[in-house]
Design an enzyme around this catalytic site. Structure first.
Site: not given
Ligand code: PAF
Length: 281
Positions: A38, A62
């Protein structure tokens, strides 16, 4: 000084101040529990625009039933420290009802056709609608000029690029190469679900994808046999492989020999962790 905002009103007011001053915004959406992967996205974003907004939001839509939404690691304090140390100016960390005021079920959803189907979608149906929906909301709130995503979630990156193209958003979507541990394992918040023996085995997924890439470069065919051979080697090693696939890098459709713009992608369960990885050919 980094500010953490949790409401739509506060975020909009800051965004509109930057916008009216004609100042650009780069955006890094995350689900928190930040690791070096990240932070590379953040560093890339800092080079793209004078203002960087990061978000931390564990997005319920998700996650499928029985997946790890409840147990997903939430570490907001340490995430804030890491983002502030990198020089991020604004963190948006909303509650679920802030992003889903009508609830998570009866809500407008974004369905991106074609690239959302196959690969991970076969094992996590609805996952990419959840991703596209939350990213669309975040884009509308943050109004970035540039949005930065990791290539580790390659299908997700492809879905977002397609959504931005289809919806005519003036946003440049940038993919940043996967950051790996010393033994090749792609960094992921879910790696912490691995036990000691599983952690030792985990880099075998990347090694197997590298072998497939080598076979492709050596001209071996047919590709469907390279894929099934790799699945078998993963199963023999102790994984529960979901797919290994050689696909077009933009359409994610299966390719045959001669296609240069291709990637090999794989996903496998190992203990309590679901690992995904991919590399360019
Ligand atoms: O990759 C992620 O951490 C997630 O899928 C995102 C893009 C923040 C969407 O919730």
């Amino acid at each position: 000084m980094m500010r953490t905002l949790t409401t739509v009103e506060a975020l909009r007011s800051q965004v509109s101040a930057w916008r009216s001053a004609g100042e650009g915004i780069a955006f890094v959406p995350t689900m928190g529990n930040l690791h070096e992967g990240h932070l590379q996205l953040v560093r890339h974003a800092l080079e793209q625009a004078p203002h960087v907004v990061a978000s931390v939001f564990v997005n319920p839509t998700q996650f499928g039933p029985g997946e790890d939404f409840d147990s997903y690691p939430r570490t907001l304090d340490s995430d804030q420290q890491k983002l502030a140390a990198e020089g991020v100016q604004l963190l948006f960390a909303p509650a679920v009802d802030t992003l889903y005021p009508g609830g998570t079920q009866a809500t407008t959803q974004i369905e991106v056709p074609e690239v959302s189907h196959g690969l991970c979608d076969d094992f996590r149906p609805g996952h990419f609608a959840g991703v596209a929906t939350v990213v669309a909301r975040l884009f509308n709130l943050v109004q970035p000029d540039v949005a930065v995503f990791g290539e580790k979630d390659y299908q997700q990156l492809t879905v977002i690029r397609r959504m931005v193209r289809d919806l005519c958003w003036p946003i440049r979507v940038e993919g940043v190469p996967t950051v790996r541990e010393a033994d090749g394992l792609a960094m992921s918040s879910r790696n912490q679900y691995l036990g000691t023996a599983e952690r030792r085995l985990a880099p075998q997924l990347y090694r197997t994808l590298c072998e497939v890439a080598e076979q492709v470069r050596a001209g071996q065919i047919p590709y469907r046999e390279l894929e099934s051979g790799a699945m078998q080697r993963l199963a023999d090693a102790g994984f529960r492989p979901e797919y290994v696939a050689i696909r077009h890098a933009e359409t994610l459709q299966p390719v045959e020999r001669g296609e240069l713009n291709a990637r090999v992608l794989g996903a496998a369960q190992l203990g309590a962790a679901r690992l995904i990885d991919n590399l360019g050919l």
